[in-house]
Motif scaffolding. Sequence first.
Motif, PDB file in Angstrom:
ATOM      1  N   TYR A  81       0.829  -1.210   0.000  1.00  0.00           N
ATOM      2  CA  TYR A  81       0.000   0.000   0.000  1.00  0.00           C
ATOM      3  C   TYR A  81       0.863   1.260   0.000  1.00  0.00           C
ATOM      4  CZ  TYR A  81      -3.342   3.514   1.531  1.00  0.00           C
ATOM      5  OH  TYR A  81      -4.116   4.641   1.625  1.00  0.00           O
ATOM      6  N   PRO A 104      -0.405   4.332  -2.560  1.00  0.00           N
ATOM      7  CA  PRO A 104      -1.543   4.540  -1.662  1.00  0.00           C
ATOM      8  C   PRO A 104      -2.820   4.990  -2.365  1.00  0.00           C
ATOM      9  CG  PRO A 104       0.065   6.320  -1.454  1.00  0.00           C
ATOM     10  CD  PRO A 104       0.682   5.287  -2.329  1.00  0.00           C
ATOM     11  N   GLU A 105      -2.731   5.412  -3.627  1.00  0.00           N
ATOM     12  CA  GLU A 105      -3.948   5.841  -4.325  1.00  0.00           C
ATOM     13  C   GLU A 105      -4.754   4.663  -4.864  1.00  0.00           C
ATOM     14  OE1 GLU A 105      -0.924   6.725  -5.216  1.00  0.00           O
ATOM     15  OE2 GLU A 105      -0.676   8.844  -4.650  1.00  0.00           O
ATOM     16  N   THR A 148      -7.031   1.747  -4.626  1.00  0.00           N
ATOM     17  CA  THR A 148      -7.966   1.184  -3.648  1.00  0.00           C
ATOM     18  C   THR A 148      -7.923  -0.337  -3.613  1.00  0.00           C
ATOM     19  OG1 THR A 148      -9.721   1.253  -5.325  1.00  0.00           O
ATOM     20  CG2 THR A 148      -9.525   3.148  -3.850  1.00  0.00           C
ATOM     21  N   GLN A 177      -6.292   3.037   5.807  1.00  0.00           N
ATOM     22  CA  GLN A 177      -5.937   3.083   4.385  1.00  0.00           C
ATOM     23  C   GLN A 177      -7.051   3.715   3.559  1.00  0.00           C
ATOM     24  OE1 GLN A 177      -5.093  -1.071   3.692  1.00  0.00           O
ATOM     25  NE2 GLN A 177      -2.880  -0.789   3.948  1.00  0.00           N
ATOM     26  N   THR A 204      -6.473   7.063   1.497  1.00  0.00           N
ATOM     27  CA  THR A 204      -6.657   7.059   0.049  1.00  0.00           C
ATOM     28  C   THR A 204      -7.637   8.146  -0.382  1.00  0.00           C
ATOM     29  OG1 THR A 204      -6.175   4.688  -0.087  1.00  0.00           O
ATOM     30  CG2 THR A 204      -7.385   5.671  -1.919  1.00  0.00           C
TER      31      THR A 204
END
Length: 474
Positions: A199, A203-204, A206, A230, A234
């Motif tokens: 992640y 991190p963008e 999903t 998270q 996000t």
Amino acid sequence: MSIDTLTGRFAALTLLFVALAELFVLVPAVSNFRMDYLQTRLEKAQIASLALLAAPEDENITADLESELLANAGVYNVVLRRDDVRQLVLSSPLPGPIAATYDLRESSLFRNGIASVRQLLDRKDEVIRVIGAPVNHAGQLIEITLSTAPLRAAMSEFGLRVLITSAVLILLTAAVLNLAAQRLILKPIRRVISHMASYSASPEDTRLIITPDARIVEVREAETALASMQATLTQALKQKERLAGLGQAVAKISHDLRNILTTSQIFADRLEDSDDPAVRKAAPKLVNSITRAVNLCETTLAFGKAEEPAPTLSRFDLRGLVDEITEAETLLSEGGDAIGTVDFVVDISSNLVIRADRDQLHRVLSNLIRNARQAIETSGNSGTIEIAATETDQDWIIRVGDSGPGLPQKARDYLFQPFTGTTRKGGSGLGLAIAADLVRGHGGKLELLRSDESGTEFRVILPRGALIENFDVE
């Protein structure tokens, strides 16, 4: 396998605790072995003595036979007590004095354990006396003397076998526990770590948000908390990305719009010289509107740069600065279309001198006072704006309060956030955000003290002890 890893430490603790458990088992086991050894010697000695007693009275056993019977029993002497008569049945010369006497009839687990440990640690060969009860009630007691060397050798051999067996069991137990820990505990933890690493790389995405499915309650709770974090992160990153793109677009539009409005402002100024009375009357309003639009564009551009110059500290009269601001706001109030009037009350000593960036503090106080004036004018009622200042040994404190209608809850929740903290139609919501940044640049803070039906009050705190070397000083 390193000791710094969870696996290594779990294995080390397993070995340690199993070894301690085996140690507590070893001492009782050796003690029981000692008791069995001595009891066996008593039984063999009793059998040898009974064989001698069964012989005819007129027949004496030879010395060789007596020595053989004592050797088979592993003792030096055998004494029987029968019918209150103590009888030396078998005997041989003792190699030394009797060092200790042990009565197995009164032995306890603790005493036997102490005696066992002492005999294992004492490497000297001694003669001991052992007293016990004959089997099958063949007398009142039996007493033997024997050497401790064979006893110690037998105990050592037995203890060594126990230690070897224990070591094998320890290793097997540690291996099984380690495999179980790897499967049941460490594998879910490594899965969480792997998700965190994946992640963090993107991190963008999903798809990389962890799905809680661990069977261990604690690990599943950790996965649930991680998934929530998270998802929130996000969403926040996507929001910031959209806002960044929007900010760049707004900055470009504001730049071009400012140039257009500046040109319009120049032409609007000339309308005041028009021969048409209606045009002359409308010209100030048009100029004011264009001026506000230009100011909005410049404010948006300044915020879009996301940077402010470091404060240039200088000492100045705070009362003079506040009077300058209130005079300008009074002119704007009188020249507007507001129904009610706004009175300014300044409670600042003319001797109060502070050290700050005068231009930046002008922007901060202008924003607070202008917001207060516009809030009162928007309500349609007359009101009062009070500006006061005090100083302590640590800070300069400036208060700006008004008797306006107060801020709604939504505005209070997002007060210092750009584009969200405004309640005025046409407002950008940048003023307070910029003001808060400027005050923080001085090492201080901007606070909302209250906002209700009686009005709103802000407080600006500027530290007197701010390190001068952190700023540009005039």
